[in-house]
Design a protein around this motif. Sequence first.
Motif, PDB file in Angstrom:
ATOM      1  N   ARG A 164       0.821  -1.203   0.000  1.00  0.00           N
ATOM      2  CA  ARG A 164       0.000   0.000   0.000  1.00  0.00           C
ATOM      3  C   ARG A 164       0.856   1.253   0.000  1.00  0.00           C
ATOM      4  O   ARG A 164       0.377   2.338  -0.302  1.00  0.00           O
ATOM      5  CB  ARG A 164      -0.931   0.010   1.206  1.00  0.00           C
ATOM      6  N   PHE A 165       2.139   1.153   0.326  1.00  0.00           N
ATOM      7  CA  PHE A 165       3.004   2.318   0.318  1.00  0.00           C
ATOM      8  C   PHE A 165       3.652   2.459  -1.048  1.00  0.00           C
ATOM      9  O   PHE A 165       4.111   1.477  -1.632  1.00  0.00           O
ATOM     10  CB  PHE A 165       4.076   2.204   1.404  1.00  0.00           C
ATOM     11  N   ARG A 166       3.707   3.640  -1.545  1.00  0.00           N
ATOM     12  CA  ARG A 166       4.180   3.886  -2.903  1.00  0.00           C
ATOM     13  C   ARG A 166       5.582   4.508  -2.926  1.00  0.00           C
ATOM     14  O   ARG A 166       5.863   5.417  -3.691  1.00  0.00           O
ATOM     15  CB  ARG A 166       3.201   4.822  -3.629  1.00  0.00           C
ATOM     16  N   GLY A 167       6.428   4.036  -2.047  1.00  0.00           N
ATOM     17  CA  GLY A 167       7.767   4.594  -2.033  1.00  0.00           C
ATOM     18  C   GLY A 167       7.766   5.940  -1.330  1.00  0.00           C
ATOM     19  O   GLY A 167       7.045   6.174  -0.373  1.00  0.00           O
ATOM     20  N   THR A 168       8.588   6.866  -1.794  1.00  0.00           N
ATOM     21  CA  THR A 168       8.692   8.190  -1.195  1.00  0.00           C
ATOM     22  C   THR A 168       7.986   9.202  -2.078  1.00  0.00           C
ATOM     23  O   THR A 168       8.493   9.585  -3.136  1.00  0.00           O
ATOM     24  CB  THR A 168      10.172   8.599  -1.038  1.00  0.00           C
ATOM     25  N   PRO A 169       6.789   9.642  -1.704  1.00  0.00           N
ATOM     26  CA  PRO A 169       6.064  10.583  -2.544  1.00  0.00           C
ATOM     27  C   PRO A 169       6.676  11.970  -2.485  1.00  0.00           C
ATOM     28  O   PRO A 169       7.488  12.280  -1.604  1.00  0.00           O
ATOM     29  CB  PRO A 169       4.664  10.580  -1.935  1.00  0.00           C
ATOM     30  N   ASP A 170       6.280  12.824  -3.420  1.00  0.00           N
ATOM     31  CA  ASP A 170       6.705  14.212  -3.442  1.00  0.00           C
ATOM     32  C   ASP A 170       5.786  14.989  -2.507  1.00  0.00           C
ATOM     33  O   ASP A 170       4.695  15.408  -2.892  1.00  0.00           O
ATOM     34  CB  ASP A 170       6.617  14.754  -4.878  1.00  0.00           C
ATOM     35  N   ASP A 171       6.246  15.158  -1.247  1.00  0.00           N
ATOM     36  CA  ASP A 171       5.401  15.803  -0.250  1.00  0.00           C
ATOM     37  C   ASP A 171       5.002  17.214  -0.674  1.00  0.00           C
ATOM     38  O   ASP A 171       3.853  17.625  -0.497  1.00  0.00           O
ATOM     39  CB  ASP A 171       6.124  15.877   1.093  1.00  0.00           C
ATOM     40  N   GLY A 172       5.957  17.952  -1.234  1.00  0.00           N
ATOM     41  CA  GLY A 172       5.665  19.314  -1.655  1.00  0.00           C
ATOM     42  C   GLY A 172       4.605  19.358  -2.730  1.00  0.00           C
ATOM     43  O   GLY A 172       3.704  20.209  -2.697  1.00  0.00           O
ATOM     44  N   LYS A 173       4.679  18.439  -3.682  1.00  0.00           N
ATOM     45  CA  LYS A 173       3.672  18.397  -4.748  1.00  0.00           C
ATOM     46  C   LYS A 173       2.308  18.054  -4.185  1.00  0.00           C
ATOM     47  O   LYS A 173       1.294  18.660  -4.562  1.00  0.00           O
ATOM     48  CB  LYS A 173       4.083  17.369  -5.801  1.00  0.00           C
ATOM     49  N   SER A 242      -9.200   5.644  -0.883  1.00  0.00           N
ATOM     50  CA  SER A 242      -8.172   5.233   0.069  1.00  0.00           C
ATOM     51  C   SER A 242      -6.874   4.776  -0.581  1.00  0.00           C
ATOM     52  O   SER A 242      -5.874   4.593   0.116  1.00  0.00           O
ATOM     53  CB  SER A 242      -8.714   4.106   0.957  1.00  0.00           C
ATOM     54  N   ASP A 243      -6.865   4.584  -1.905  1.00  0.00           N
ATOM     55  CA  ASP A 243      -5.658   4.060  -2.540  1.00  0.00           C
ATOM     56  C   ASP A 243      -4.450   4.981  -2.345  1.00  0.00           C
ATOM     57  O   ASP A 243      -3.313   4.523  -2.285  1.00  0.00           O
ATOM     58  CB  ASP A 243      -5.893   3.850  -4.038  1.00  0.00           C
ATOM     59  N   GLY A 244      -4.696   6.287  -2.252  1.00  0.00           N
ATOM     60  CA  GLY A 244      -3.585   7.221  -2.097  1.00  0.00           C
ATOM     61  C   GLY A 244      -3.360   7.687  -0.681  1.00  0.00           C
ATOM     62  O   GLY A 244      -2.655   8.678  -0.449  1.00  0.00           O
ATOM     63  N   ILE A 245      -3.900   6.958   0.291  1.00  0.00           N
ATOM     64  CA  ILE A 245      -3.830   7.430   1.677  1.00  0.00           C
ATOM     65  C   ILE A 245      -2.396   7.475   2.190  1.00  0.00           C
ATOM     66  O   ILE A 245      -2.033   8.348   2.983  1.00  0.00           O
ATOM     67  CB  ILE A 245      -4.721   6.552   2.579  1.00  0.00           C
ATOM     68  N   GLY A 246      -1.544   6.559   1.699  1.00  0.00           N
ATOM     69  CA  GLY A 246      -0.149   6.579   2.139  1.00  0.00           C
ATOM     70  C   GLY A 246       0.570   7.837   1.717  1.00  0.00           C
ATOM     71  O   GLY A 246       1.329   8.440   2.489  1.00  0.00           O
ATOM     72  N   ASP A 247       0.332   8.272   0.468  1.00  0.00           N
ATOM     73  CA  ASP A 247       0.950   9.498  -0.025  1.00  0.00           C
ATOM     74  C   ASP A 247       0.476  10.716   0.763  1.00  0.00           C
ATOM     75  O   ASP A 247       1.264  11.610   1.099  1.00  0.00           O
ATOM     76  CB  ASP A 247       0.629   9.693  -1.508  1.00  0.00           C
ATOM     77  N   LEU A 248      -0.825  10.771   1.055  1.00  0.00           N
ATOM     78  CA  LEU A 248      -1.366  11.891   1.815  1.00  0.00           C
ATOM     79  C   LEU A 248      -0.774  11.937   3.217  1.00  0.00           C
ATOM     80  O   LEU A 248      -0.378  13.001   3.704  1.00  0.00           O
ATOM     81  CB  LEU A 248      -2.886  11.785   1.900  1.00  0.00           C
TER      82      LEU A 248
END
Length: 359
Positions: A164-173, A242-248
């Motif tokens: 469910r984790f997508r690596g290291t997202p671009d927090d700023g984006k 919920s698919d993007g909850i890890g990035d958020l």
Amino acid sequence: MSQLRTVQVLGGGAGSSARVSSLAAGLVARGVQVTVCAPAGSGRAHGLPATGARFVAVPRRSDPAAVAALRTACTGADIVHAHGLHAAVRAGLALSGQGIPLVVTWHTRAHAEGARGRLLRLLERRAARAAAVVLGTSWELVDRARRRGARDARLALAAIPTGRFRGTPDDGKTRAELGAVGRPLLVSVAQHGHDTLLDAARRWDALDPVPLLAVVGEGPRAGAVRRRIAAEGLPAVLAGGSDGIGDLLAAADIAVLSGRGEGGSLLAQEALRLGVPLVAARADGLPELAGDAAEFVPYGDAGALAGAVVRLLDDPGRRERLAESGRAKAASWPTEDEAIAHVLSVYDELAQPLTAGRA
């Protein structure tokens, strides 16, 4: 001994679907034949094709045609494993008279009052009594299953599917896309009790800078949240499924849970794993899950929820201590391999008399 054959039955909830994807992949890797029965479209949404399991679209309804379709899909299985209350009730109906052991996992507790509450208790009794084994993801759920008449209720070893984790997202984006640049970002999910969350958000509107609340969710409950945000001009946005909850969460300053039901434990687990400070209502076994790695407030108390968030925003040291405690707590949870091995041990226990006859 012949190959163990299992059918996994889902109701379509995001949290249970993610866990079943992990379970299905692990069982297939161990030589188990797996069929997943779920509403059309949910298989692709949660990565089931990549697990190696066979997918069968079965309506989530409990009418005779839907139950007959599920009964056909379960024919010849050694074990049927239903995830969630409604999936368990449908599976119990479909397996009536077949002699196939039913395992039920209660991932979260449903909530209702009045006539709906009485119906809910009836469904819980049917699900609990139809199962050979009920696995609860918290002791609260295990005790509830026992009160509803379960013959055998045990604590499940629950792990977060790492996929469910997508690596290291671009927090700023992520923050820029939400409109949270230069202001705190709070992340939550649309649950039963979301009015408390939005009442708290109205109080945060007086802060400088005003935090932005991003609420994850789809369906009728998310629609109600969206309408209230628009009607009252609240500092909040709907942030999809919920698919993007890890990035958020990776971009968030604080995770907030005011409600009960589907999605809460998933957000809490991912927040702790990522080291995001968590403020939550005392509900659904969350104190048992998080221990001292979160700030807890009474369920339904918007003032307490708002105050806890404000205090954390004003105390970077406390946020860091909670982040460290959350990561340490998550490190103590079972691994995916351990959780899958535990489920397989239950299957082996129940299926041994059946598979011995086919050896």
